[in-house]
Design an enzyme around this catalytic site. Structure first.
Site, PDB file in Angstrom:
ATOM      1  N   SER A 243       0.727  -0.933  -0.289  1.00  0.00           N
ATOM      2  CA  SER A 243       0.466  -0.103   0.010  1.00  0.00           C
ATOM      3  C   SER A 243       0.522   0.975   0.212  1.00  0.00           C
ATOM      4  O   SER A 243       0.164   2.169   0.076  1.00  0.00           O
ATOM      5  CB  SER A 243      -0.809   0.227   1.107  1.00  0.00           C
TER       6      SER A 243
ATOM      7  N   SER B 202       5.104   5.907  10.774  1.00  0.00           N
ATOM      8  CA  SER B 202       4.071   5.353   9.565  1.00  0.00           C
ATOM      9  C   SER B 202       4.397   5.463   8.871  1.00  0.00           C
ATOM     10  O   SER B 202       5.961   6.310   8.420  1.00  0.00           O
ATOM     11  CB  SER B 202       3.205   6.109  10.386  1.00  0.00           C
ATOM     12  N   LYS B 203       4.043   5.255   7.905  1.00  0.00           N
ATOM     13  CA  LYS B 203       4.468   6.007   6.117  1.00  0.00           C
ATOM     14  C   LYS B 203       4.274   7.101   6.299  1.00  0.00           C
ATOM     15  O   LYS B 203       4.582   7.775   4.835  1.00  0.00           O
ATOM     16  CB  LYS B 203       3.446   4.609   5.353  1.00  0.00           C
ATOM     17  N   ARG B 204       3.286   7.712   6.453  1.00  0.00           N
ATOM     18  CA  ARG B 204       3.527   9.334   7.074  1.00  0.00           C
ATOM     19  C   ARG B 204       5.209   9.700   7.474  1.00  0.00           C
ATOM     20  O   ARG B 204       5.397  11.438   6.795  1.00  0.00           O
ATOM     21  CB  ARG B 204       2.442   9.878   8.001  1.00  0.00           C
TER      22      ARG B 204
END
Ligand code: GLU
Length: 316
Positions: free
Chosen positions: A19, A257-259
């Site tokens: 993702s 996180s992916k952030r």
């Protein structure tokens, strides 16, 4: 420490969700998963957990595989290679999930849940430590008539009926972890209202089908493990051994996180060589005294679960 099984060869897996790009925390788990398999002379499988069609994309899966190779982490079976337990993309395994789902349904263990998110939250028991609500059981004992009325206007999710029973997981790194299924989890979703099978069902089905004997993953999934162990039991399968590794936290204590774009694979690859990333992770994992560059393969003889810290790690 959970004893190594001697009766079957160790089979581990990478099970990323394509993702987006992996971040440093994901890399910490995948490096340890790989080292544990390679140090034991086992077989590594790469399965893409692309269950959620809204979030996952084939190009992310290809990028993920390429990022693993860049790090020097290889696999013996699975994505891009094939093997005897395929397909290795969850999006191609729906029939398997449907078969397992039907078998549980035929045993009367699954029921439709028509609650909206707001209703669920309003009726839920006190929240668990991870902030998730425990389902209050509103739809557990609807009559057939109520079910057919509700299904005129709403598509249900499907939940597994759990007993008032405590499941104890013996985690190889974290030790014993217990949850009462009814009080701490509640009846959990196996299929969403949009028809997508839930992670809990898919992961048990796949790790079982792929004969996985060791699961190494982030500590954030420890509290999914009692549910999964319970599903293994229902399906008459032996669960793998589990090692839940620490999470890497930002300096303010937040989970990466992916952030955190500066620590994702794209940014890391722009700034560092693979040996620099792997060496830093190996130092955090207790395998090196200093964060000096190291190839993944060089770490194999240094690997031992006894060196790996249990607690989450705050990045300096
Ligand atoms: N696909 C999950 C993730 O990327 C991992 C699931 C697992 O290791 O069981 O977070």
């Amino acid at each position: 420490m959970v004893p190594q099984r001697t009766d079957r060869p160790l089979r581990g897996r990478f099970a990323p969700s394509p993702s987006g790009r992996m971040h440093l925390g994901n890399l910490f788990s995948v490096l340890l998963a790989w080292l544990s398999v390679r140090a034991a002379g086992g077989v590594m499988v790469l399965r893409m957990e692309d269950l959620d069609p809204d979030r996952c994309r084939p190009e992310y899966a290809a990028q993920l595989a390429e990022d693993l190779r860049w790090l020097g982490l290889d696999w013996d079976e699975g994505y891009g290679l094939g093997g005897p337990h395929g397909p290795y993309l969850q999006s191609e395994r729906t029939e398997r999930y449907a078969a397992v789902f039907r078998a549980l349904e035929n045993r009367g263990l699954i029921y439709p849940c028509f609650c909206t998110r707001a209703e669920r939250l309003a009726a839920s028991a006190p929240h668990r430590s991870d902030g998730q609500a425990v389902y209050g059981g509103t739809c557990r004992s609807l009559s057939p008539r109520e079910r057919s009325e509700l299904s005129q206007t709403r598509r249900p999710a499907w939940r597994l009926r759990v007993p008032d029973e405590t499941v104890i997981v013996q985690d190889g790194l974290q030790g014993g972890y217990a949850e009462n299924l009814l009080r701490d989890c509640g009846d959990f979703i196996l299929r969403r209202s949009d028809g997508v099978y839930a992670y809990q069902l898919a992961v048990v089905c796949d790790d079982g089908d792929m004969a996985i004997t060791q699961v190494v993953r982030g500590r954030d999934l420890l509290d999914s493990t009692p549910r999964q162990q319970y599903l293994y039991g229902l399906l008459g399968r032996t669960p793998p051994e589990f090692y839940h590794v620490p999470l890497l936290l930002a300096p303010d204590g937040r989970r990466l996180s992916k952030r955190d774009g500066d620590l994702d694979m794209g940014a890391l690859r722009d700034r560092y060589r693979p040996e620099e990333v792997v060496g830093r992770l190996a130092c955090l994992a207790g395998l090196l005294d200093r964060p000096e560059p190291a190839a993944a393969a060089e770490l194999v003889p240094l690997f031992s679960w006894g060196k790996v810290p249990k607690r989450d790690i705050i990045l300096a």
